[in-house]
Scaffold this active site. Structure first.
Site, short mmCIF file in Angstrom:
data_model
loop_
_atom_site.label_atom_id
_atom_site.label_comp_id
_atom_site.label_asym_id
_atom_site.label_seq_id
_atom_site.Cartn_x
_atom_site.Cartn_y
_atom_site.Cartn_z
N SER A 129 0.83 -1.21 0.00
CA SER A 129 0.00 0.00 0.00
C SER A 129 0.86 1.25 0.00
CB SER A 129 -0.89 0.00 1.25
OG SER A 129 -1.49 1.26 1.46
N TYR A 154 -2.36 -0.33 10.01
CA TYR A 154 -2.57 -0.91 8.69
C TYR A 154 -1.29 -0.79 7.86
CZ TYR A 154 -4.01 -1.12 3.79
OH TYR A 154 -4.09 -1.42 2.45
#
Length: 337
Positions: A129, A154
């Site tokens: 990501s 995350y």
């Protein structure tokens, strides 16, 4: 030639689109998903319903936390390529549900790596990501930037995935490609994403919450562009970099068969422009409520995709307004069903 490809998270947003693309080009696809309820499973089931119409698609409902089940599936399928997209998504959700990320993103990745090692999978592609860039403020982000300062759990789990993959590439020669996706949007998207929520609220005449007065910048990337990059990379398992130097280490490569790529639109825009694009596509004016920037959010993202272009001859190029228009058209049709 047809290949056997296993896609985890096949009922998810990117997973669904990737499966469609791979099936269209003649590959045999085994899709894995646990159909969890992070958002409405009916959307996942609708995506899955379309995939199940394809003769060369097979769906397996399973959880990556089931280590025995994962090993059994890999042994049965013997995939040539694995695209691991299954993960617990969402930066803000990680603030309140941290254990969901350790289970899905860390233990799940561990199970995939072990299964690929045991079955000698030819190429593992996994989703990282843009959030791994964290506090980095040098724009655009390149794969050679330091990513040691994530600002959400995350992001930390995605950074950990990259490190875990490198270990398996180094120890076992497992070819691993990590892809840092930048703010993906488009038809069949996730309801927790800003563009989806904004469209939903604007069409319903409800207020939308805009953080930082809409001045946060994001490198919005249309899903077809993401899938194009992933599909091309499935055909290029990484080789070790013979010029890699431990005195001047290149974070994007390794002496092992390991590679990291950005996939982004390389045209960051302020979030207010996303709102304006939705207004133009819907013909309705947004009712905006300004909110402070929440913890875990970064001020801006921007992808340098020169490495991707050099590797596969492609760079994302869908204009935001064009992509938003396609999403709004899909949303209106889906919401009416």
């Amino acid at each position: 030639m047809s290949r056997k490809i296993l896609v985890s998270g096949a009922a998810g947003f990117i997973g669904y689109h990737l499966c469609e693309r791979l099936l269209k080009q003649g590959d045999e696809v085994v899709g894995l998903d646990n159909l969890n309820d992070y958002y409405d499973p009916k959307l996942k089931e609708a995506r899955l319903g379309l995939l199940k119409r394809k003769r060369t698609f097979r769906f397996v409902r399973a959880d990556l936390g089931d280590r025995t089940g994962v090993e059994k599936l890999w042994k049965e399928v013997r995939p040539e390529v694995v695209v691991h997209l299954a993960a617990q998504a969402g930066v803000r959700y990680s603030l309140t549900h941290p254990h969901a990320y350790s289970r899905s993103n860390l233990e799940g990745m561990m199970d995939v790596l072990e299964a690929c090692r045991a079955e000698k999978t030819g190429h593992l592609i996994f989703a990282s990501s843009s959030s791994v860039y964290g506090l980095n403020q040098k724009m655009p982000f390149t794969e050679r930037d330091n990513v040691d300062h994530p600002v959400s759990l995350y992001a930390a789990t995605k950074k950990a995935n990259e490190l875990m993959a490198h270990c398996y590439a180094h120890l076992y020669g497992l070819p691993c490609t990590g892809l840092r996706f930048f703010t993906v949007y488009g038809p069949w998207g996730r309801p927790d994403m800003a563009y989806y929520r904004f469209t939903q609220s604007i069409l319903a005449g409800k207020e939308i919450e805009l953080f930082g007065e809409g001045k946060l910048k994001r490198d919005f990337t249309y899903v077809d562009d993401i899938v194009e990059g992933v599909a091309r990379l499935t055909e290029q398992p990484p080789q070790g970099n013979p010029k890699w130097n431990g005195l001047r280490p290149d974070p994007a490569t390794s002496p092992a068969p390991y590679r990291i790529y950005n996939i982004g639109n390389n045209r960051p825009v302020e979030v207010i422009r996303l709102v304006q694009a939705i207004e133009a596509a819907t013909g309705k004016k947004a009712r905006i409520v300004s909110k402070p920037i929440p913890p875990g959010d970064v001020v801006a993202t921007a992808a340098d995709v020169s490495d991707l272009e050099k590797a596969v001859g492609f760079r994302p190029d869908t204009p935001l307004e064009k992509g938003v228009k396609k999403f709004v058209e899909w949303y209106r049709g889906f919401a009416a069903v």
